[in-house]
Write an enzyme that holds these catalytic residues in place. Structure first.
Site, PDB file in Angstrom:
ATOM      1  N   GLY A   1     -38.725  26.931 -42.935  1.00 19.24           N
ATOM      2  CA  GLY A   1     -38.689  27.946 -43.848  1.00 19.24           C
ATOM      3  C   GLY A   1     -37.456  28.823 -43.771  1.00 19.24           C
ATOM      4  O   GLY A   1     -36.510  28.293 -42.832  1.00 19.24           O
ATOM      5  N   CYS A   2     -37.262  29.707 -44.882  1.00 21.38           N
ATOM      6  CA  CYS A   2     -36.075  30.343 -44.870  1.00 21.38           C
ATOM      7  C   CYS A   2     -35.594  31.183 -43.663  1.00 21.38           C
ATOM      8  O   CYS A   2     -34.301  31.087 -42.735  1.00 21.38           O
ATOM      9  CB  CYS A   2     -35.677  31.286 -46.100  1.00 21.38           C
ATOM     10  SG  CYS A   2     -37.236  32.085 -46.461  1.00 21.38           S
ATOM     11  N   PHE A   3     -36.297  32.011 -43.169  1.00 19.67           N
ATOM     12  CA  PHE A   3     -36.399  33.008 -42.137  1.00 19.67           C
ATOM     13  C   PHE A   3     -35.993  31.918 -40.869  1.00 19.67           C
ATOM     14  O   PHE A   3     -35.440  32.357 -39.930  1.00 19.67           O
ATOM     15  CB  PHE A   3     -37.563  34.143 -41.960  1.00 19.67           C
ATOM     16  CG  PHE A   3     -37.068  35.172 -42.940  1.00 19.67           C
ATOM     17  CD1 PHE A   3     -36.095  35.993 -42.653  1.00 19.67           C
ATOM     18  CD2 PHE A   3     -38.275  35.513 -43.678  1.00 19.67           C
ATOM     19  CE1 PHE A   3     -36.025  37.228 -43.648  1.00 19.67           C
ATOM     20  CE2 PHE A   3     -37.858  36.285 -44.683  1.00 19.67           C
ATOM     21  CZ  PHE A   3     -37.062  37.424 -44.558  1.00 19.67           C
TER      22      PHE A   3
ATOM     23  N   THR B   1     -35.100  28.906 -40.510  1.00 18.92           N
ATOM     24  CA  THR B   1     -33.736  28.487 -40.496  1.00 18.92           C
ATOM     25  C   THR B   1     -32.635  29.440 -39.787  1.00 18.92           C
ATOM     26  O   THR B   1     -32.051  28.980 -38.920  1.00 18.92           O
ATOM     27  CB  THR B   1     -33.281  27.940 -41.961  1.00 18.92           C
ATOM     28  OG1 THR B   1     -34.167  26.990 -42.352  1.00 18.92           O
ATOM     29  CG2 THR B   1     -32.059  27.558 -42.015  1.00 18.92           C
ATOM     30  N   ALA B   2     -32.581  30.555 -40.202  1.00 19.06           N
ATOM     31  CA  ALA B   2     -31.348  31.492 -39.882  1.00 19.06           C
ATOM     32  C   ALA B   2     -31.648  31.746 -38.420  1.00 19.06           C
ATOM     33  O   ALA B   2     -30.906  32.068 -37.716  1.00 19.06           O
ATOM     34  CB  ALA B   2     -31.293  32.670 -40.938  1.00 19.06           C
TER      35      ALA B   2
END
Length: 346
Positions: free
Chosen positions: A148-150, A152-153
């Site tokens: 997911g995007c969150f 990943t960061a």
């Protein structure tokens, strides 16, 4: 030349895949599949694709894909992807799932997604596609669960610190902010211009499906116990971009300069991680349209906290770009293939 298909071809993640695959030298986009809009031309919905995507969207036929396609990108909603991916278990197709269907254990998926989980046979053969951390497992797998995007960061910022015992595994707080595209293509009252403009809104407090994903993969990097985090996500008035600022209790006495050096050493072989100099911090504008993750850090001696900021483009490194990066690794290509472009600026 490998032939690829995108299933679920009308969402933002799929549209970004189409843009990025246009510059990939080893992949031909052969099919765009949409059950809801098959027979229609994609450029009727997305005019920016005029003259590039001329084929009509197609219906899903699994056997036809197995016979004709080498790579499948699943850009479908949660609950759909796991059924399609299971069809490829005994085939040679390389499958990248951009949904959350294959990221969690069966019990966690059922709890957080409120849906029936994927089969254990499918989960066992799936590798988690955080490319910089799980590259060896990705090389051996045919089915990849794209992060997911969150996560990943957050994971790219936190894993090096946990592995090196710089921070405690408890008490980690993550402040996440994402642009409106992170909410998906379908509009709602919460994503109308008049609602989002000049406004910042927290959402899914304590219930975001990325919480167990972050905890699961952080916990693989500590020995003594499972990791628990507090994640609060916010919708902010910009189209794309994502920032996680993380606060973690320090486990040892260390200076900011040493933390920066540790990050540089950890990611020295990683093409898409850029570590900011001491006193400099990432911004979403600096990674827009790119597959980069920019990381900055500060040791707050007064509160004994490490503050980490991690910025990505939610549609590229947080979705389509990382999916292509994983395909590159699976095929033994340079991970930068088709992704060597600068961020869009200003």
């Amino acid at each position: 030349m490998k032939k690829a298909a995108i299933i679920g071809g009308t969402g933002y993640g799929a549209i970004e895949l189409i843009r990025l695959l246009d510059s990939h030298p080893y992949i031909e986009l052969a099919k765009i599949i949409s059950q809801s809009q098959h027979g229609e031309l994609l450029d009727e919905t997305y005019p920016h694709l005029a003259t590039y995507v001329t084929q009509p969207m197609q219906e899903l036929h699994i056997q036809q894909l197995i016979e004709e396609i080498d790579i499948v990108f699943l850009a479908t909603p949660a609950g759909v992807a796991k059924e399609i991916a299971a069809s490829f278990l005994d085939s040679s197709i390389q499958c990248i799932d951009l949904s959350g269907d294959l990221r969690l254990s069966s019990s966690d998926y059922e709890m957080w997604y409120q849906k029936k989980p994927a089969s254990e046979a499918l989960l066992e053969k799936t590798a988690y596609g955080l490319t910089e951390v799980f590259q060896e497992k990705i090389k051996q797998a045919n089915i990849i669960s794209n992060p997911g995007c969150f996560p990943t960061a957050a994971l790219l910022g936190l894993i090096p610190m946990l592995e090196n015992n710089i921070i405690e595994s408890k008490g980690i707080m993550i402040d996440g902010k994402t642009g409106i595209s992170g909410a998906g293509k379908n509009s709602s009252a919460k994503t109308h211009f008049s609602t989002t403009n000049e406004n910042v809104t927290p959402y899914k407090i304590g219930t975001h499906q990325h919480i167990p994903e972050i905890e699961k993969y952080l916990s693989q990097h500590v020995e003594e116990s499972s990791v628990r985090v507090t994640l609060t996500t916010h919708l902010i008035p910009m189209t794309r971009g994502l920032m996680c600022t993380m606060y973690a209790p320090l486990q040892q006495d260390i200076d900011t300069a040493d933390v920066i050096d540790l990050y540089k050493h950890y990611y020295e072989q990683s093409s898409f991680i850029r570590i900011r100099k001491q006193g400099e911090y990432p911004s979403t504008k600096d990674v827009t349209g790119s597959n980069y993750c920019d990381i900055g850090a500060y040791v707050d001696k007064r509160t004994n906290q490490l503050i980490i900021s991690s910025a990505i483009d939610n549609l590229v490194k947080g979705a389509a770009g990382q999916a292509i990066q994983n395909i590159n690794v699976m095929n033994g290509w340079d991970e930068k293939t088709g992704l060597s472009f600068l961020p869009v600026y200003p």
